[in-house]
Scaffold this active site. Structure first.
Site, short mmCIF file in Angstrom:
data_model
loop_
_atom_site.label_atom_id
_atom_site.label_comp_id
_atom_site.label_asym_id
_atom_site.label_seq_id
_atom_site.Cartn_x
_atom_site.Cartn_y
_atom_site.Cartn_z
CG HIS A 37 -2.05 -0.99 1.05
ND1 HIS A 37 -2.66 -1.61 2.11
CD2 HIS A 37 -2.68 -1.47 -0.05
CE1 HIS A 37 -3.61 -2.43 1.67
NE2 HIS A 37 -3.62 -2.35 0.36
CD GLU A 59 -2.73 -9.29 6.74
OE1 GLU A 59 -2.71 -9.90 7.83
OE2 GLU A 59 -2.12 -8.22 6.55
CB SER A 67 -0.90 2.00 4.48
OG SER A 67 -0.15 1.38 5.51
#
Length: 487
Positions: free
Chosen positions: A161, A253, A400
């Protein structure tokens, strides 16, 4: 299934209550379970879970897809790698393009993480920037391009990111397969012989299988810490525990981690975890009234067919590696205490399991941030101690998660904090900048850099190259020099 349940119930009721045992009709040894003394309702739920486990084991025996076995099979396919080769040419290219530690950052480390220039004193966090897993992923992408100069290269999402790094990969003619409009990813362009890179935060197992079926060569840059979480989730599945994942359900993720779980529930924070606790502890009547709201609240954050009455009887904790360390630990403790309250301390291991999956790099950066804002321990994070800095600059991609949590720490300690992803957010001529708050609001602040001496704490997310931080600091120094010249 009905016959197995009837048999199990019959066997259970014929045994003494202090230690009732039964075996289901599956041949799997794992389906033998001892049920200790418990209220009748709980005993029935445990029996139901065992029958479900038997059914799951039977499905595996008849060819049900096993994510762990598939991942292992890739290693012998001849078209899969997750190894770093330390290619000198690729490493030199990374260094030349600003992916290596910069001169200013190296100098600050030698000077005790401090640097003074004019009226500006910079205090650098002792742990910051590129983590080992991110650096490894970027290096593998560079090596893949060098190793396959003629093949078409793809990546299934942003490698990390950070906009600067991803822009560079696009310039290297690596095609990105992203879900840009919410309709899903389009893999139709991938052909046999193409090379596909999996990003640092991993990819869903369904995507891996699709790429393998297409005959693509897979370069898997998944961070080993993320793989560690997948192994934990696999253990949950094999013990018939539901995976309670501390994370954001739309984060790449967490999507990948959930794909390795048989049954899962994703909780974002302690508030949601407390709601789950309330549901678990509720009696049957209250649970029935809560169920519609529960299903609506977690409709995007649960596995298909999730039944909170059955699937919250035994749970294991997993986490998105970039979440706040303290919150993950507190969430796990909350769930463990819930199971102790529900089933008693002597039975908690039948209902709760946790493995250490907190990423070292995430933990180190968060601890360094607490120290940067004037707190040496996590217990002090809500206190109001004297601060060594006047403001904080957080550098990192706006998508992020780990960078967001660094910004959060500063905000919670009442220190002016400016989160920027590149130097382009700063208007040098007008001393103005656009910056993101931890809750996602983009703000513009004028005259953000005061005249006179100023102490600035600096940190960066785990996906941020040193060069990006140095570029931001160059603008800060330029603004202060301009102020001194006009004073």
């Amino acid at each position: 299934l009905i016959t197995s349940l009837s048999l199990a119930m019959s066997l259970a009721t014929s045994q003494p209550r202090a230690s009732s045992s039964f075996a289901c009709s599956s041949s799997s040894a794992r389906c033998l379970r001892v049920i200790s003394a418990a209220p009748c309702g709980l005993q029935k739920r445990r029996l139901a879970r065992c029958v479900v486990r038997c059914d799951a084991e039977s499905s595996k025996e008849t060819g049900k897809f096993d994510p762990r076995a598939f991942r292992r099979s890739l290693n012998s396919s001849g078209k899969y790698t997750r190894r770093v080769t330390d290619d000198e040419g690729a490493l030199k290219q990374m260094n030349d393009e600003g992916m290596a530690p910069g001169e200013l950052i190296a100098q600050m480390r030698e000077e005790g993480f401090m640097h003074k220039r004019g009226d500006v004193t910079i205090k650098l966090a002792k742990s910051y920037g590129f983590c080992w897993g991110v650096e490894r992923a970027v290096q593998m992408a560079y090596e893949a391009r060098k190793r396959h100069p003629e093949e078409k290269l793809w990546i299934t999402n942003e490698i990390i990111h950070n906009p600067t790094v991803n822009k560079r990969l696009k310039e290297m003619e690596i095609e990105f397969i992203e879900d840009t409009d919410g309709t899903g990813k389009d893999f139709s362009g991938v052909e046999g012989g193409d090379v596909v890179i999996l990003p640092a935060f991993g990819a869903a197992v369904e995507e891996m299988k699709l790429l393998n079926d297409k005959g693509a060569t897979i370069v898997d840059t998944t961070c080993p810490w993320v793989s560690k979480v997948w192994n934990a989730v696999d253990q949950h599945t094999r013990k018939d525990y539901t995976s309670v994942i501390h994370g954001k359900w739309a984060h790449e993720e967490t999507v990948a981690t959930a794909s390795f779980a048989s049954t899962y529930l994703i909780v974002k924070d302690l508030k949601e975890a407390d709601y789950v606790r309330e549901y678990i502890l509720a009696d049957d009547e209250k649970r029935a009234s809560m169920r519609p709201e529960f299903m609506e609240k977690f409709k995007n954050a649960m596995s298909k067919g999730f039944d909170p009455d059955k699937d919250l009887v035994a749970v294991g904790i997993a986490n998105q590696t970039t979440m706040l360390k303290g919150e993950t630990k507190a969430l796990g403790q909350l769930v463990q205490n819930t199971m102790i309250e529900k089933y008693g301390p002597e039975n908690v291991n039948d209902h709760f399991m946790v493995l250490d999956t907190i990423c070292d790099a995430t933990q180190e950066r968060q601890d360094a941030m607490f120290e940067l804002v004037g707190q040496d321990t996590e217990e002090e994070k809500r206190s109001h101690l004297p601060k060594d800095v006047d403001m904080i600059i957080v550098v990192g991609g706006y998508n992020s998660s780990n960078t967001q949590h660094l910004q959060e720490i500063s905000e919670h300690n009442n220190i002016p904090s400016f989160w920027v992803d590149t130097k382009d957010r700063i208007d040098l001529a007008n001393n103005k900048l656009d910056h993101l708050m931890s809750w996602g609001e983009l703000q513009t602040t004028e005259n953000w850099l005061p005249e006179g001496p100023v102490r600035i704490g600096v940190t960066s997310g785990a996906s941020t190259p040193d060069k990006v931080v140095e570029d931001v600091l160059d603008v800060v120094f330029a603004i202060k020099e301009a102020q001194m010249q006009t004073a």
